[in-house]
Design an enzyme around this catalytic site. Structure first.
Site, mmCIF file in Angstrom:
data_model
loop_
_atom_site.group_PDB
_atom_site.id
_atom_site.type_symbol
_atom_site.label_atom_id
_atom_site.label_comp_id
_atom_site.label_asym_id
_atom_site.label_seq_id
_atom_site.Cartn_x
_atom_site.Cartn_y
_atom_site.Cartn_z
ATOM 1 N N ASP A 170 0.883 -1.172 0.000
ATOM 2 C CA ASP A 170 0.000 0.000 0.000
ATOM 3 C C ASP A 170 0.917 1.217 0.000
ATOM 4 O O ASP A 170 1.442 1.616 1.036
ATOM 5 C CB ASP A 170 -0.899 -0.035 1.243
ATOM 6 C CG ASP A 170 -1.769 1.219 1.351
ATOM 7 O OD1 ASP A 170 -1.541 2.168 0.576
ATOM 8 O OD2 ASP A 170 -2.661 1.236 2.216
ATOM 9 N N LYS B 214 -2.335 12.089 -3.075
ATOM 10 C CA LYS B 214 -1.228 12.516 -2.186
ATOM 11 C C LYS B 214 -0.047 12.956 -3.048
ATOM 12 O O LYS B 214 -0.164 13.963 -3.749
ATOM 13 C CB LYS B 214 -0.877 11.377 -1.227
ATOM 14 C CG LYS B 214 -2.039 10.975 -0.307
ATOM 15 C CD LYS B 214 -1.599 9.948 0.720
ATOM 16 C CE LYS B 214 -2.690 9.631 1.720
ATOM 17 N NZ LYS B 214 -3.542 8.498 1.332
HETATM 18 N N1 DSN Z 1 -5.694 9.603 5.772
HETATM 19 C C1 DSN Z 1 -4.463 9.298 5.079
HETATM 20 C C2 DSN Z 1 -3.295 9.957 5.692
HETATM 21 O O1 DSN Z 1 -3.437 11.078 6.123
HETATM 22 O O2 DSN Z 1 -2.217 9.383 5.732
HETATM 23 C C3 DSN Z 1 -4.241 7.842 4.956
HETATM 24 O O3 DSN Z 1 -5.339 7.301 4.351
#
Ligand code: DSN
Length: 447
Positions: free
Chosen positions: A208, A238
């Site tokens: 992951d 991200k």
């Molecule tokens: N909520 C995410 C984070 O902030 O790392 C992971 O899913």
């Protein structure tokens, strides 16, 4: 009358411009990604999948609806099929994968689908303990998958995976899946070592990489799929700088999920397609898939490699500046974009209070547990921060130095005034300095 929601969007734009986003899982999308996500593809249903052509005969410019063998449950798929196929092919190219499923609505959905593709209820999955940096969906008892599968947690030692413990647990429990993944871990995992362990017991190797996928795509972090792993899940918002969502990359045979498929590791791409739809999801969010396709196109450009390199350089610089002010970093520093600090043991201030104080000056990060934390979820001892978003804004070493200095000044206020009730003027002064610097660096799709 204007809906209040649009006023709130305007206010959020100001917050994003005037503050500095240090949450390591957040970023800013380009205007193009935003446009695709806000497009009329949201109007369309498209359960099923577009064609199953391989990468070898891929030509993005030539692809057309006539070459697509439809496995869809709705008509009117001409444009959707092309968009989804483009997202799939670009994702495969980015991660050198045999297959990509771009339909998961989130990272959590992506993980759930992989478990569903490979395990039966009650099967064992070996995954990193949440308290050591793992993710909720890796077996935290509050999640649904923890009720379906039997998660065996492994921990970290001195900031790195405790590989000896992982091996011992793997040989003892013979899990169906060994999962390497995390949301608060600062090292580069030794994928080869884990792959060797997995091979001994015939486990599916799953990574992951939600946090570091952009670093992998940018070539500054190893790709688990090139080190013996069979499956990689990731979110797309991200370090990949796409819309909120998830994808699943896999290695093995690619064929129509309508085909009867034997449950073997080689068939994992087909099993995953079945597990996403109809296994765990209904209609895909095609406007989000369109935005994923646009983001992956951006990620394939040479500039993205530079961006990924810069993220890590900035994180290392910020880490060492913070250490020079006495902050204690878990693992002694960082090898990726992420920094985790134990502020309770060093300064006697819990992560939540420090998070709240930093919010007052426009520095946004999140309170986070550290390995062995006794503070619980609401008073954790640490904070977690990272550099993807500020690097997108074009910041570099001089800005990292300023951020570390402000963070120490805010900590000094917290130590002197733990209730944060008597220090408004001090916070105001720092907030003005943060704002003045932030406004010099435009935010994509806002400025
Ligand atoms: N909520 C995410 C984070 O902030 O790392 C992971 O899913």
């Amino acid at each position: 009358m204007k809906d209040i929601v649009f006023d709130l969007i305007d206010e959020e734009k100001v917050r994003q411009k005037e503050g500095l986003e240090l949450i390591p899982s957040e970023n800013y999308v380009s205007p193009e990604v935003l446009k695709a996500m806000g497009s009329i593809f949201t109007n369309k249903y498209s359960e099923g999948y577009p064609n199953f052509k391989g990468l070898e005969d891929w030509d993005e410019d030539k692809i057309g609806s006539e070459v697509l063998s439809n496995y869809r449950y709705y008509g009117g798929q001409r444009n959707i099929d092309r968009v989804e196929r483009i997202a799939i092919e670009r994702a495969m190219k980015l991660f050198h994968a045999d297959h990509a499923n771009v339909q998961p609505h989130s990272g959590a959905n992506a993980n759930e689908a992989v478990y569903w593709a490979w395990c039966e209820p009650g099967d064992k999955i070996l995954a990193m303990d949440l308290g050591h940096g793992g993710h909720l969906t890796h077996g935290s008892p509050v999640t649904r998958s923890a009720h379906i599968y039997n998660f065996i947690p492994y921990g970290t030692k001195d900031g790195d995976i405790d590989y000896d413990e992982l091996e011992k647990l793997a040989l003892e429990h013979k899990p169906k899946i060994i999962l390497v993944g995390y949301s608060a871990f600062m090292k580069v995992p030794d994928f080869d070592r884990v792959a060797k362990i997995g091979k001994k017991i015939g486990a599916l190797l799953m990574a992951d990489m939600a946090h570091v996928a952009g670093l992998i795509a940018g070539g500054v972090h190893p790709n688990p799929l090139e080190h013996g792993f069979h499956v990689m899940t990731t979110t797309t918002h991200k370090t990949l700088r796409g819309p909120r969502g998830g994808i699943i990359l896999s290695m093995g045979n690619v064929a129509s999920p309508l085909k009867k498929t034997e449950k073997t590791i080689e068939n994992i791409p087909i099993l995953i397609d079945k597990a996403v739809f109809p296994g765990t999801q209904g209609g895909p969010l095609e406007h989000v898939i369109a935005a994923k396709a646009v983001a992956f196109g951006e990620d394939l450009k040479p500039e993205f490699k530079e961006y990924a390199k810069k993220i890590v350089e900035n994180a290392k610089c910020l880490a060492s500046e913070l250490q020079s002010y006495g902050f204690e970093l878990i693992g002694g520093g960082t090898e990726n974009h992420l920094i985790l600090m134990n502020v309770m043991d060093t300064f006697g201030v819990n992560g939540k209070v420090y998070e709240r104080a930093l919010d007052k000056v426009g520095l946004t990060l999140n309170a986070n547990a550290v390995p062995g934390d006794k503070g619980g979820a609401f008073k954790p001892s640490g904070v977690r921060l990272g550099t993807p978003a500020i690097t997108t804004r074009g910041m570099g070493k001089p800005e990292m130095k300023k951020i570390a200095k402000w963070m120490k000044e805010v900590m000094d206020i917290c130590v002197a005034d733990p209730e944060l009730e008597k220090s408004d003027a001090k916070f105001d002064k720092i907030r003005e300095e943060v704002k003045a610097m932030a406004l010099k660096f435009p935010v994509p799709a806002i400025d």
